[in-house]
Write a protein that holds these residues in place. Structure first.
Motif, mmCIF file in Angstrom:
data_model
loop_
_atom_site.group_PDB
_atom_site.id
_atom_site.type_symbol
_atom_site.label_atom_id
_atom_site.label_comp_id
_atom_site.label_asym_id
_atom_site.label_seq_id
_atom_site.Cartn_x
_atom_site.Cartn_y
_atom_site.Cartn_z
ATOM 1 N N LYS A 192 -2.366 9.339 -12.197
ATOM 2 C CA LYS A 192 -1.650 8.331 -11.407
ATOM 3 C C LYS A 192 -0.861 8.962 -10.257
ATOM 4 C CE LYS A 192 -3.025 5.078 -14.169
ATOM 5 N NZ LYS A 192 -4.050 4.106 -13.719
ATOM 6 N N TYR A 193 -1.315 10.100 -9.790
ATOM 7 C CA TYR A 193 -0.639 10.810 -8.700
ATOM 8 C C TYR A 193 -0.485 9.928 -7.465
ATOM 9 C CZ TYR A 193 -0.958 13.337 -4.280
ATOM 10 O OH TYR A 193 -0.805 13.736 -2.988
ATOM 11 N N GLN A 194 -1.505 9.146 -7.152
ATOM 12 C CA GLN A 194 -1.500 8.386 -5.904
ATOM 13 C C GLN A 194 -0.362 7.377 -5.860
ATOM 14 O OE1 GLN A 194 -3.721 9.474 -3.603
ATOM 15 N NE2 GLN A 194 -2.473 8.261 -2.195
ATOM 16 N N VAL A 195 0.072 6.882 -7.014
ATOM 17 C CA VAL A 195 1.183 5.927 -7.048
ATOM 18 C C VAL A 195 2.442 6.565 -6.465
ATOM 19 C CG1 VAL A 195 2.685 4.559 -8.547
ATOM 20 C CG2 VAL A 195 0.231 4.708 -9.035
ATOM 21 N N VAL A 196 2.739 7.798 -6.900
ATOM 22 C CA VAL A 196 3.919 8.512 -6.400
ATOM 23 C C VAL A 196 3.709 8.931 -4.950
ATOM 24 C CG1 VAL A 196 5.373 10.550 -6.722
ATOM 25 C CG2 VAL A 196 4.507 9.296 -8.708
ATOM 26 N N ALA A 197 2.501 9.382 -4.636
ATOM 27 C CA ALA A 197 2.224 9.843 -3.274
ATOM 28 C C ALA A 197 2.387 8.712 -2.266
ATOM 29 C CB ALA A 197 0.817 10.421 -3.194
ATOM 30 N N ASP A 198 1.929 7.518 -2.617
ATOM 31 C CA ASP A 198 2.036 6.381 -1.688
ATOM 32 C C ASP A 198 3.487 6.021 -1.409
ATOM 33 O OD1 ASP A 198 -0.695 6.223 -1.538
ATOM 34 O OD2 ASP A 198 -0.899 4.607 -2.996
ATOM 35 N N VAL A 199 4.347 6.207 -2.412
ATOM 36 C CA VAL A 199 5.759 5.854 -2.252
ATOM 37 C C VAL A 199 6.493 6.882 -1.395
ATOM 38 C CG1 VAL A 199 7.954 5.575 -3.483
ATOM 39 C CG2 VAL A 199 5.868 4.529 -4.381
ATOM 40 N N LEU A 200 6.155 8.155 -1.532
ATOM 41 C CA LEU A 200 6.920 9.222 -0.886
ATOM 42 C C LEU A 200 6.307 9.748 0.405
ATOM 43 C CD1 LEU A 200 7.980 11.297 -4.021
ATOM 44 C CD2 LEU A 200 9.286 9.559 -2.807
ATOM 45 N N SER A 201 4.994 9.682 0.546
ATOM 46 C CA SER A 201 4.354 10.201 1.761
ATOM 47 C C SER A 201 4.809 9.402 2.981
ATOM 48 C CB SER A 201 2.826 10.124 1.623
ATOM 49 O OG SER A 201 2.377 10.976 0.591
ATOM 50 N N GLY A 202 5.138 10.110 4.044
ATOM 51 C CA GLY A 202 5.581 9.467 5.277
ATOM 52 C C GLY A 202 7.041 9.079 5.282
ATOM 53 N N ARG A 203 7.750 9.326 4.205
ATOM 54 C CA ARG A 203 9.180 9.006 4.133
ATOM 55 C C ARG A 203 9.979 10.086 4.865
ATOM 56 N NH1 ARG A 203 12.022 5.510 0.847
ATOM 57 N NH2 ARG A 203 10.048 4.979 -0.186
ATOM 58 N N GLN A 204 10.993 9.683 5.584
ATOM 59 C CA GLN A 204 11.832 10.632 6.318
ATOM 60 C C GLN A 204 12.487 11.625 5.346
ATOM 61 O OE1 GLN A 204 12.304 10.967 9.756
ATOM 62 N NE2 GLN A 204 10.510 9.591 9.711
ATOM 63 N N GLY A 205 12.408 12.911 5.727
ATOM 64 C CA GLY A 205 12.953 13.974 4.886
ATOM 65 C C GLY A 205 11.915 14.630 3.994
ATOM 66 N N VAL A 206 10.700 14.026 3.900
ATOM 67 C CA VAL A 206 9.622 14.583 3.070
ATOM 68 C C VAL A 206 8.595 15.241 3.979
ATOM 69 C CG1 VAL A 206 7.765 14.086 1.441
ATOM 70 C CG2 VAL A 206 9.941 12.849 1.262
ATOM 71 N N GLU A 207 8.445 16.547 3.851
ATOM 72 C CA GLU A 207 7.468 17.259 4.682
ATOM 73 C C GLU A 207 6.058 17.126 4.113
ATOM 74 O OE1 GLU A 207 7.132 21.583 6.844
ATOM 75 O OE2 GLU A 207 7.531 21.588 4.689
ATOM 76 N N GLN A 208 5.911 17.244 2.779
ATOM 77 C CA GLN A 208 4.575 17.215 2.168
ATOM 78 C C GLN A 208 4.682 16.806 0.708
ATOM 79 O OE1 GLN A 208 2.722 21.041 1.943
ATOM 80 N NE2 GLN A 208 0.695 20.242 1.437
ATOM 81 N N VAL A 209 3.696 16.021 0.268
ATOM 82 C CA VAL A 209 3.554 15.687 -1.158
ATOM 83 C C VAL A 209 2.275 16.344 -1.637
ATOM 84 C CG1 VAL A 209 3.362 13.868 -2.881
ATOM 85 C CG2 VAL A 209 4.746 13.497 -0.827
ATOM 86 N N GLN A 210 2.407 17.232 -2.609
ATOM 87 C CA GLN A 210 1.255 18.020 -3.065
ATOM 88 C C GLN A 210 0.996 17.773 -4.543
ATOM 89 O OE1 GLN A 210 1.289 22.479 -3.865
ATOM 90 N NE2 GLN A 210 0.207 22.440 -1.910
ATOM 91 N N ASP A 211 -0.255 17.458 -4.840
ATOM 92 C CA ASP A 211 -0.677 17.269 -6.227
ATOM 93 C C ASP A 211 -1.331 18.563 -6.709
ATOM 94 O OD1 ASP A 211 -1.517 16.338 -8.674
ATOM 95 O OD2 ASP A 211 -3.218 15.206 -7.886
ATOM 96 N N GLN A 212 -0.721 19.228 -7.664
ATOM 97 C CA GLN A 212 -1.279 20.487 -8.173
ATOM 98 C C GLN A 212 -2.659 20.286 -8.790
ATOM 99 O OE1 GLN A 212 1.572 22.169 -10.861
ATOM 100 N NE2 GLN A 212 3.009 22.737 -9.247
ATOM 101 N N ARG A 213 -2.911 19.064 -9.263
ATOM 102 C CA ARG A 213 -4.208 18.797 -9.876
ATOM 103 C C ARG A 213 -5.353 18.999 -8.892
ATOM 104 N NH1 ARG A 213 -6.571 13.133 -11.731
ATOM 105 N NH2 ARG A 213 -6.090 12.805 -9.543
ATOM 106 N N ALA A 214 -5.077 18.740 -7.598
ATOM 107 C CA ALA A 214 -6.115 18.891 -6.580
ATOM 108 C C ALA A 214 -6.601 20.334 -6.496
ATOM 109 C CB ALA A 214 -5.594 18.433 -5.226
#
Length: 304
Positions: free
Chosen positions: A144-166
């Protein structure tokens, strides 16, 4: 008496077509070895996923002072932006997917960096300011990584969201392709085995056409006439399966467990027990191949 007759016929057939019988054994051995390799590769992938996917985290890297990311246009992440990110993680639609959240400061990231790359000359040039502070998120379900990624990606103060599973998925993709390759080779070799078994049984039946004709005249049943030929193919195929199991056992025991296990010990490897799990399947496939080949061939070549 009938059993003794059948056994003698099997012996005669195997001796008359010895070279073909050896060919059947070898082709069956090679093809079932590939089948076993494909099965063990899938077992290996399953073991690695079970261990690694439970440990992987989602890393949310926050903006450092000198980032060129559009979400870091205001410079280093501020306390207000951190609070906004934390609020997003605590939101009701996201909270159920999160098992644990750990915040890593720049100082902690720098200490971990220096420990991981100790002895590297370029690591000594890094400073605390070069590091990212980050949120390390343990998910209840790694898929369910994409659920968290969709919420945080593009948010101010967040440079990158990385899923170690990838990172692991790339390795699993290579192993999956190796499985497909082994499966494809196995299919080709199994087809060759079927053709060889068919040819061997056909030659054996033709060489004993006179005997089968006499057996028909004295009232022998079709099953009684065909049984020796069927058993000849089954015996050759089963020997090939046994050799395949032996080769897989030796390969896993000495190449995987002893060699790879002692060199790279953090990977959960397949063991000889997994080979024994695959073994009955290989024997069943061998017997099925011989059975299908026998039925197709004998229905034509034992008629008199």
């Amino acid at each position: 008496m009938r059993l003794q007759f059948i056994l003698s016929e099997i012996g005669i057939g195997l001796r008359r077509n010895l070279s073909m019988t050896i060919s059947v054994i070898l082709v069956t051995f090679v093809s079932l070895t590939f089948v076993g390799v494909a099965g063990l590769l899938q077992t290996q992938i399953g073991k690695m996923k079970d261990q690694w996917y439970d440990k992987v985290e989602v890393s949310v890297f926050l903006c450092p002072a000198n980032s060129s990311a559009t979400t870091c246009s205001s410079g280093e992440v501020t306390d207000a932006q951190k609070a906004d990110i934390q609020a997003a993680l605590d939101a009701p639609e996201v909270k159920p997917y999160i098992q644990k959240v750990y915040f890593e400061t720049k100082q902690e990231a720098f200490a971990s960096f220096q420990k991981q790359f100790a002895g590297q000359f370029w690591a000594s040039a890094a400073t605390v300011d070069d590091m990212n502070s980050s949120y390390r998120i343990k998910l209840t379900d790694p898929t369910k990584y994409q659920v968290v990624a969709d919420v945080l990606s593009g948010r101010q103060g967040v440079e990158q969201v990385q899923d170690q599973r990838a990172l692991f998925d790339k390795l699993f993709l290579v192993l999956d392709r190796a499985t497909l390759l082994a499966g494809g080779l196995a299919a080709v070799m199994l087809l060759a085995a079927v053709l060889l078994i068919t040819t061997t049984i056909r030659l054996s039946a033709l060489s004993r056409r006179r005997e089968t004709g006499i057996m028909r005249l004295v009232g022998a049943s079709t099953v009684f006439i065909q049984l020796p030929f069927m058993l000849e193919g089954a015996i050759a195929a089963t020997i090939g399966a046994a050799l395949a199991v032996g080769a897989l056992w030796l390969g896993v025991r000495y190449l995987v467990t002893d060699w790879l296990g002692s060199s790279v010990g953090w990977i959960p490897y397949v063991g000889t027990g997994d080979v024994m799990t695959v073994a009955p399947i290989l024997v069943a496939v061998a017997i099925l191949l011989a059975g299908v080949s026998s039925v197709v061939t004998l229905s034509r070549y034992t008629k008199v």
